[in-house]
Write a protein that holds these residues in place. Structure first.
Motif, short mmCIF file in Angstrom:
data_model
loop_
_atom_site.label_atom_id
_atom_site.label_comp_id
_atom_site.label_asym_id
_atom_site.label_seq_id
_atom_site.Cartn_x
_atom_site.Cartn_y
_atom_site.Cartn_z
N PRO A 143 -13.06 -7.08 -4.58
CA PRO A 143 -12.61 -8.46 -4.38
C PRO A 143 -11.65 -8.62 -3.20
CG PRO A 143 -12.45 -7.84 -6.70
CD PRO A 143 -12.81 -6.61 -5.95
N SER A 144 -10.72 -7.68 -3.03
CA SER A 144 -9.71 -7.88 -1.98
C SER A 144 -10.27 -7.68 -0.58
CB SER A 144 -8.52 -6.95 -2.21
OG SER A 144 -7.71 -7.45 -3.26
N TRP A 145 -11.09 -6.65 -0.39
CA TRP A 145 -11.69 -6.51 0.94
C TRP A 145 -12.64 -7.66 1.21
CZ3 TRP A 145 -8.70 -3.92 3.72
CH2 TRP A 145 -8.12 -2.70 3.32
N SER A 146 -13.26 -8.21 0.16
CA SER A 146 -14.10 -9.40 0.35
C SER A 146 -13.26 -10.57 0.83
CB SER A 146 -14.82 -9.75 -0.95
OG SER A 146 -15.77 -8.75 -1.29
N THR A 147 -12.06 -10.72 0.27
CA THR A 147 -11.17 -11.79 0.73
C THR A 147 -10.79 -11.57 2.19
OG1 THR A 147 -10.30 -12.23 -1.48
CG2 THR A 147 -8.88 -12.82 0.39
N ILE A 148 -10.44 -10.33 2.51
CA ILE A 148 -10.03 -10.01 3.89
C ILE A 148 -11.18 -10.29 4.87
CG2 ILE A 148 -9.51 -8.00 5.37
CD1 ILE A 148 -7.83 -7.01 2.80
N LEU A 149 -12.40 -10.03 4.45
CA LEU A 149 -13.54 -10.16 5.37
C LEU A 149 -14.24 -11.51 5.30
CD1 LEU A 149 -14.85 -6.49 5.17
CD2 LEU A 149 -14.07 -7.70 7.23
N SER A 204 -18.40 -2.31 11.70
CA SER A 204 -17.67 -1.91 10.50
C SER A 204 -17.87 -0.41 10.32
CB SER A 204 -18.19 -2.67 9.28
OG SER A 204 -17.62 -2.15 8.09
N ILE A 205 -16.78 0.34 10.37
CA ILE A 205 -16.85 1.80 10.22
C ILE A 205 -15.79 2.19 9.20
CG2 ILE A 205 -16.61 4.04 11.37
CD1 ILE A 205 -17.33 2.64 14.02
N SER A 206 -16.19 2.63 8.01
CA SER A 206 -15.23 2.81 6.93
C SER A 206 -15.48 4.06 6.12
CB SER A 206 -15.26 1.58 6.01
OG SER A 206 -14.77 0.44 6.71
N THR A 207 -14.44 4.45 5.39
CA THR A 207 -14.54 5.63 4.54
C THR A 207 -15.17 5.28 3.19
OG1 THR A 207 -12.68 6.74 5.61
CG2 THR A 207 -13.18 7.42 3.36
N TRP A 208 -14.77 4.14 2.60
CA TRP A 208 -15.31 3.74 1.29
C TRP A 208 -16.62 2.98 1.46
CZ3 TRP A 208 -14.62 -1.31 -1.54
CH2 TRP A 208 -15.12 -1.23 -2.86
N ASN A 209 -17.64 3.36 0.69
CA ASN A 209 -18.96 2.76 0.89
C ASN A 209 -19.06 1.30 0.43
OD1 ASN A 209 -19.12 3.01 -1.88
ND2 ASN A 209 -20.67 4.65 -1.87
N GLY A 210 -18.07 0.83 -0.35
CA GLY A 210 -18.09 -0.58 -0.75
C GLY A 210 -17.96 -1.52 0.44
N ILE A 211 -17.31 -1.05 1.50
CA ILE A 211 -17.15 -1.89 2.69
C ILE A 211 -18.52 -2.20 3.31
CG2 ILE A 211 -16.14 -2.06 5.00
CD1 ILE A 211 -14.08 -2.17 2.71
N ALA A 212 -19.42 -1.24 3.26
CA ALA A 212 -20.75 -1.46 3.83
C ALA A 212 -21.51 -2.52 3.04
CB ALA A 212 -21.54 -0.15 3.86
N ASP A 227 -23.31 -5.73 13.94
CA ASP A 227 -24.16 -4.88 14.78
C ASP A 227 -24.19 -3.45 14.26
OD1 ASP A 227 -24.70 -6.92 16.64
OD2 ASP A 227 -22.80 -6.53 17.68
N VAL A 228 -23.04 -2.97 13.79
CA VAL A 228 -22.93 -1.60 13.30
C VAL A 228 -22.25 -1.64 11.93
CG1 VAL A 228 -21.81 0.64 13.65
CG2 VAL A 228 -22.78 -0.60 15.61
N VAL A 229 -22.88 -1.06 10.92
CA VAL A 229 -22.27 -0.92 9.59
C VAL A 229 -22.41 0.53 9.18
CG1 VAL A 229 -22.29 -1.63 7.17
CG2 VAL A 229 -22.87 -3.29 8.95
N THR A 230 -21.30 1.24 9.17
CA THR A 230 -21.34 2.68 8.91
C THR A 230 -20.35 3.06 7.82
OG1 THR A 230 -21.85 3.07 11.23
CG2 THR A 230 -21.08 4.96 9.96
N THR A 231 -20.81 3.89 6.86
CA THR A 231 -19.91 4.58 5.96
C THR A 231 -19.86 6.04 6.41
OG1 THR A 231 -20.55 3.15 4.11
CG2 THR A 231 -19.46 5.23 3.56
#
Ligand code: ZN
Length: 328
Positions: free
Chosen positions: A92-98, A139-147, A158-162
């Motif tokens: 929920p929080s990263w969704s709010t941020i994004l 988007s380049i992140s450690t946690w896969n929920g960000i993807a 353009d780029v979505v990477t876990t």
């Protein structure tokens, strides 16, 4: 319950921030020829990197061995706020941020992402790509929920990477930050988002009172420095204007863990460093919902009316004596 409370807090801070923003707009227009306040209209588009530090609490950043984050605080505006009433969970929080809206709009209540309403409230990536497909978004992140978030909607980033696991969260964060720094220098995307996960991991393992929590902040600080160095190199070499935003999705209980509504779990922060953000100042009206509006505003993209956040207010630089004071 908490949701009502949360909405009241949001409305108050939004009104406050809007008033400050309006004031800044007037002052910018009045002095455009004399001062460059770094507004997107006066100085052209500004690129943004958002560095998300999962489960990181500003109070602990301040007391940790974290020279690069301390430098960003000294060079920019920092604000600490509460998301009380909103789930203190990453999805929920990263969704709010994004997206720039709270969970009652984006619909994400937990890490299952069930109920996500990204069609009605798309991410900054989707809004930027829809406005101008030529703009670069990553988007380049450690946690896969960000993807899941960054890969939602049409069009997507353009780029979505876990980042592939590198043998532990610290090592994976290093790989994430290295990739982000490389992309900033080589590609210079207009908006790049990253999430680093090791501080949240340390919070879960031993709580915030354990030495390991502060040590994880010291390690992630070096990753932040890697990204800041890339931004400064890119800006110097290209002449581009860049804003660096650092934020977190939730805090942690002293004993570790989150998801509840305690003060420690609901605390979040935003640090903004770039043209127009007065160094070493604080603005506790900043919320995590303000990040997407700031990113869009930096690129001159009109703000949708259904957002909950507003662009992070900039504080005008201190005027030399004799300079006419601003009317509002
Ligand atoms: Zn967590």
């Amino acid at each position: 319950m908490g949701v009502t409370n949360h909405k009241r807090i949001t409305a108050t801070s939004t009104t406050l921030a809007a008033a400050v923003a309006a004031c800044a707009l007037v002052s910018g227009a009045a002095s455009a020829s004399a001062l460059d306040l770094g507004s997107s209209t006066a100085a052209g588009p500004t690129k943004t990197v958002v560095i998300g530090l999962d489960g990181t609490m500003l109070d602990f950043v301040k007391s940790a061995d974290a020279p690069r984050l301390h430098q960003l605080i000294a060079e920019g505006v920092s604000g600490q706020s509460s998301i009380a009433g909103h789930p203190t969970i990453s999805g929920p929080s990263w969704s709010t941020i994004l997206t720039g809206v709270w969970n009652d709009k984006h619909g994400v209540q937990d890490n299952s992402f069930n109920g996500a309403n990204y069609d009605e409230y798309p991410t900054a990536f989707t809004r930027i790509e829809a406005a101008n497909p030529a703009l670069g978004t990553q988007s380049i992140s450690t946690w896969n929920g960000i993807a899941t978030i960054a890969g939602s909607g049409t069009p997507t980033a353009d780029v979505v990477t876990t980042t592939a696991g590198a043998g532990g969260l610290a090592a994976t964060d290093t790989a994430t930050a290295t990739a982000v720094a490389d992309q900033i220098v080589s590609a210079g995307p207009d908006f790049i988002f990253t999430q680093l996960d090791q501080v949240d991991g340390a919070g879960h393992s031993g709580g915030t009172t354990a030495a390991a929590y502060a040590e994880s902040i010291a390690r992630v600080d070096a990753e932040v420095g890697r990204i800041v160095d890339a931004v400064d190199k890119r800006a110097k070499d290209s002449g581009e204007s860049w804003t660096i935003l650092v934020t977190s999705d939730h805090g942690h209980k002293p004993s570790g863990g989150h998801g509840g509504q305690s003060v420690a779990e609901t605390t979040t922060f935003v640090i903004a460093r770039g043209a127009g953000y007065a160094g070493g100042t604080t603005d506790n009206s900043y919320t995590i919902a303000d990040i997407t509006p700031t990113v869009l505003d930096n690129l001159g993209i009109a703000l949708p009316e259904n957002l909950d956040g507003v662009p992070l207010a900039k504080t005008a630089p201190t005027q030399p004596s004799g300079f006419p004071s601003f009317g509002s």
